[in-house]
Design an enzyme around this catalytic site. Structure first.
Site, PDB file in Angstrom:
ATOM      1  CB  SER A 289     -27.300  36.213   8.994  1.00 47.28           C
ATOM      2  OG  SER A 289     -26.871  36.902   7.858  1.00 47.28           O
ATOM      3  CG  ASP A 300     -14.515  40.127  17.622  1.00 47.88           C
ATOM      4  OD1 ASP A 300     -14.668  39.221  18.466  1.00 47.88           O
ATOM      5  OD2 ASP A 300     -14.364  39.914  16.406  1.00 47.88           O
ATOM      6  CE  LYS A 314     -27.220  33.092   5.734  1.00 47.81           C
ATOM      7  NZ  LYS A 314     -26.686  34.410   5.387  1.00 47.81           N
TER       8      LYS A 314
END
Length: 545
Positions: A289, A300, A314
């Site tokens: 999460s 990224d 998740k």
């Protein structure tokens, strides 16, 4: 003329769209109202006419939980007691005993004691089994017994517990307990700072910022952020932690839903602490999460090297909604997407197999995305580290030993056999490992691997169908073969299991702080992270700097 024609066509199209939406809403509203009326009538008649006394509260609790069970495991209903616990998890503050506990049959098991908190001051140790709180015998109390050890500050509670077969009594004096998000930080060499972030409660970003700034003042020139085992928490705290390392107005996460009001783009809102300090993030299969938002976003943005094993996967966002009578619904409202556009959700709860289990996204179906500097990253199965380490993965046999308390119970027995180790680090030899295996046999601790559990379930079905006698011999042969295979797996994964045993033993003598002091010197994932940070060429090459 053209403009006039456009207007003539646009008006009917818009009108028909609104008519469709209106009809759709009306139909949905009618269906909801209809089902509520059916349920209300059923609930009333059931409680009025059932042969025995019913408990309306319990019936409703079970009905609601049964309804939500068909969705995903994160959409849950909280009764009044559950709401209190949920708020504790988010704020990190409560009045209690300062220990990690679990309920097992008719006892509360002390799993971990936090230094200088009430449970520690009362003399509790991991492995203690609480059997009575005040006048309440836990064997006769089926509700959440942890609530019996909460109350106003300085409340005195008499407790009866079992330690190594002997019954003892003590008194706990309740006090304010703060659950830290950053459970440890320190410099681990002249240039490297190490931060362990265990939770994402309301103080997570503040504590991480304080740790980062303290380490920089101490001379740290690069940072390791350890998110292993962190199950997640508050979304905004994950964004704020990313903000420590990236500039203001950077997109960190986007949420998407069928409900437009839940479609949001979250950007960093503050000035960062340091946008250039080299950063390594460690994750494992229990990082979930909010942990995955931090690791995935900084990966990224090519801001950090991610090390370890694939995270949990998740990619769903929940929102607590207050209901009547101090109850609450925590409902999945959207999926989240990292800056590259990937959703790392691993299980598809809208599609289930014949056993009712959510279908896992297959690796061949993962989609490729690009980081800011053009590196390939993938969706569908958690965050895949830039540097994968096999030792970060937990083997099935080790997972079984953690789940069945084989390691926990052995560490308890070891502590009482060796009470004077203190700050000394135990060396766990091959002889000790043999002792561990003998302990498992003597205590008749079942591994309950998926294979073993499936076989036992098969026998249970055979017993119901009254054909168990016919297959008893074959069953025993298969069970013996599985158990022999499990013992082989014990030996094959000996080094991993030894490490887990030593970790648990150290916490018995030196609390959480001593465990991490040991960890920074011995853990292979931390050592690998340091080596990457020491090699600037390798670090820059991974991130394409």
């Amino acid at each position: 003329m053209t403009s006039f024609l456009k207007k003539r066509y646009i008006v009917p199209v818009v009108a028909s769209a609104l008519l469709f939406l209106g009809a759709s809403f009306k139909n949905d509203f009618f269906e909801i109202a209809k089902q509520i009326e059916i349920f209300t009538t059923l609930f009333k008649e059931l409680n009025t006419n059932y042969v025995d006394e019913t408990n309306p509260g319990d019936l409703m609790d079970n009905a609601i939980k049964g309804m939500l069970a068909g969705l995903d495991p994160y959409t849950v209903y909280f009764n009044e007691q559950d709401v209190v616990k949920f708020k504790i998890n988010n704020t990190g503050e409560y009045t209690g005993i300062g220990a990690l506990i679990t309920r097992k049959e008719d006892k509360i098991i002390i799993r971990e004691v936090y230094k200088d908190f009430p449970a520690d001051k009362a003399g509790f140790k991991p492995g203690d089994e609480i059997i009575q709180i005040g006048d309440v015998l836990l064997s006769e109390f089926k509700d959440d017994a942890s609530q019996l050890m909460k109350g106003a500050k300085n409340t005195k509670i008499d407790v009866k517990y079992i330690r190594q077969g002997k019954t003892n009594t003590t008194q706990i004096i309740l006090d304010e307990v703060a659950i830290k998000s950053v459970v440890f930080f320190s410099k681990i060499d002249d240039k490297t700072g190490y931060i362990v972030l265990a939770h994402f409660n309301q103080k997570a970003s503040l504590e991480t910022k304080q740790a980062l700034e303290a380490l920089k003042r101490q001379g740290a020139e690069r940072i390791i952020l350890d998110l292993r085992g962190n199950p997640g928490g508050l979304l905004n705290e994950a964004i704020n932690i990313c903000n420590l390392f990236v500039p203001k107005n950077e997109i960190i996460v986007t949420t998407k839903s069928k409900n437009e009001k839940h479609n949001n783009t979250y950007k960093t809102a503050m000035e960062p602490v340091d946008t250039a300090i080299p950063l390594v993030i460690i994750i494992n299969d229990r990082s979930a999460s909010a942990s995955e938002i931090v690791a995935g976003a900084l990966q990224d943005l090519d801001r950090a090297v991610v090390v370890g094993s694939r995270s949990f996967g998740k990619g769903l966002v929940q929102k607590p909604i207050d209901l009547t009578y101090n109850t609450q619904l925590k409902v999945t409202i959207s999926r989240y997407y990292t800056p590259s556009g990937r959703c790392i959700q691993a299980l598809d709860y809208s599609h289930k197999d014949k056993n009712g289990a959510a279908i896992r996204t297959e690796e061949k179906n993962y989609n490729s995305f690009k980081t800011r500097k053009g590196r390939n990253v993938y969706d569908g199965g958690g965050v895949l580290p830039d540097i994968q380490l096999e030792e970060t993965k937990t083997s099935p046999i080790a997972n079984a030993l953690l789940k069945n308390d084989g390691i926990f119970n052995y560490a308890t027995a070891y502590y009482y056999k060796n009470p004077n180790l203190g700050a000394q680090i135990p060396s766990f030899s091959n002889t000790d490992f043999l002792d561990f295996k003998q302990f498992l046999k003597a205590q008749k601790i079942s591994f309950d691997t998926e294979t073993e559990q499936a076989l036992k379930n098969t026998l249970a079905i055979a017993q119901k169908e009254k054909i168990d006698v016919a297959i008893t011999t074959e069953y025993q042969q298969l069970l013996a073969a599985i158990q022999k295979s499990e013992e082989t797996l014990l030996d094959k994964n000996q080094e991993e299991i030894k490490g887990l045993i030593v970790d648990e033993i150290i916490k018995r003598y030196q609390y959480q702080e001593g465990f991490y002091q040991y960890y920074v010197k011995t853990n292979s994932e931390i050592k690998k992270s340091v080596s990457i940070l020491n090699n600037s060429a390798q670090y820059n090459n991974i991130l394409k700097i």
